[in-house]
Structure formats: structure tokens, C-alpha cells
Design an enzyme around this catalytic site. Sequence first.
Site, PDB file in Angstrom:
ATOM      1  N   CYS A   1     -22.545  -3.616   5.749  1.00  0.00           N
ATOM      2  CA  CYS A   1     -23.578  -3.185   6.544  1.00  0.00           C
ATOM      3  C   CYS A   1     -24.023  -3.111   4.861  1.00  0.00           C
ATOM      4  CB  CYS A   1     -23.567  -1.392   6.651  1.00  0.00           C
ATOM      5  SG  CYS A   1     -24.785  -0.784   7.538  1.00  0.00           S
TER       6      CYS A   1
ATOM      7  N   HIS B   1     -18.555  -0.378   9.782  1.00  0.00           N
ATOM      8  CA  HIS B   1     -18.214   0.143   9.391  1.00  0.00           C
ATOM      9  C   HIS B   1     -16.363   0.065   8.969  1.00  0.00           C
ATOM     10  CE1 HIS B   1     -21.511   1.611   7.247  1.00  0.00           C
ATOM     11  NE2 HIS B   1     -22.084   1.015   8.074  1.00  0.00           N
TER      12      HIS B   1
ATOM     13  N   GLU C   1     -14.576   1.284   6.794  1.00  0.00           N
ATOM     14  CA  GLU C   1     -13.797   2.777   6.327  1.00  0.00           C
ATOM     15  C   GLU C   1     -14.380   3.767   7.163  1.00  0.00           C
ATOM     16  OE1 GLU C   1     -18.026   2.418   5.741  1.00  0.00           O
ATOM     17  OE2 GLU C   1     -16.642   1.034   5.973  1.00  0.00           O
TER      18      GLU C   1
END
Length: 225
Positions: A89, A195, A197
Site C-alpha cells: 500500500c 494488504h 498481512e
Amino acid sequence: MKFGVVVFPGSNCDRDMYNALVHDLNQECIMLWHKDSDLSEFTTEDCIVLPGGFSYGDYLRTGAIARFSPIMQSIIEFAKNGGKVLGVCNGFQILCESHLLPGALLRNNNQQYVCKNLYIKDVQDKVYKIPIAHGEGRYYADDATLDILEKNNQVLFRYCDEKGNLVPEANPNGSVRNIAGICNETRNVFGMMPHPERACSSLLGNTDGRKIFEILFSEVMEGVI
């Protein structure tokens, strides 16, 4: 492999990344402050991660000020020497501003911040459900650059629908050619807007992000795909 997660003023995904790497993927991870410049404890087998957020408040342009932080000068040298670097990002935006990756991230074509789960697929047409959260995630590069990326297999992820179709409706920000993630020519620097994660814990009902990390730190970095 050891990871270093950079914390900029305005980072808000650094702990998400740390928790995913340490608690979900069982990796060694160190938090790095943006004013530090010493990366001597990392080797080219390790990876520096630039997380998501709003580094320096996104003033001037997303990633533009972070590019000149003390640690980025060291990261640029680290990458040039073969060290692995991941930007997610805002981290992707910083990598483009630092010219470690080609192109730029522009304001979403709907002029709105977008936060939701969507689908991306890799070069082997495997589809993953990964969250996004950005207002300036529209990847852009000129046709000559895009053609080089395609030729070198540097486009690693594209926005798609649940079945893997590259349709305009699946593109959340207007990125050219539905591009969601790329790597550099030597395949040691990688950036993506989604994302992974945030999709590593079974408690969240989605572990597709783990597969993204597996691709990134095995096949992609070895140049298999």
C-alpha cells in the site's frame, strides 16, 4: 530470513505486518524507526518491509516525503546490493517514489477511499481474496514501461473477479491493465496495493495472505514465476 518493518510518522499498518510475520508466519522481525539508517544487521537473505499507512501525512504526494527519510537512503542501497524489499500500500507508493519500482500510484478513479475485500490473481491464474484500503492506489505507467513489465513477467498480481476474470468491475481503482502488484527486473523488490498481512489469521476467517507471502519469498524471489 529476518524481517525489518519500517515505522514512519503516519504508518498505521506496521503492527499489522509485525503481528502477521511473527505470530502467523513464525518469522523473526525487528521494528525499524524512519530516522535510523543502520541496516548492518540485515543480509541480502533478509527483507525490509515498508508497511501501509499515511507516511508523513501523505503531504505533497503519497510517499514523496518518506522517500527522503534517512532509512530510505539505506534501503535503496540495500536493494541495489540485492537485499529484498517489500512495500504494501503506502509502502508500494514509497517504492515508486524512490524509483525502486517503475510507475506511480495515482488517486483512485472514483476519487474516493476504498476499503473492502476483493480478489487478485497471480501469473498462474490462482485467485486470492485480499483486503484493500487506499485512496491513491491506481497504478499507472506509460505503455512502453507496461510492455517491459509484461515481457519480463514483472506483473505479479492483477485485480480480478472471484472466478479470475480480468473485468473492469473487479478493478477497484482504475489501475492500468488491472495491475495490483509488481516486482523489479532483478526480482528482489516487490510492491502491491492489497494488504496480505490482514489475511493471515484464521481468527479473521481468511488466510489467503499467507499464500501471498509464500509466493513472494519463494517463487518470486527465486525468479520461478
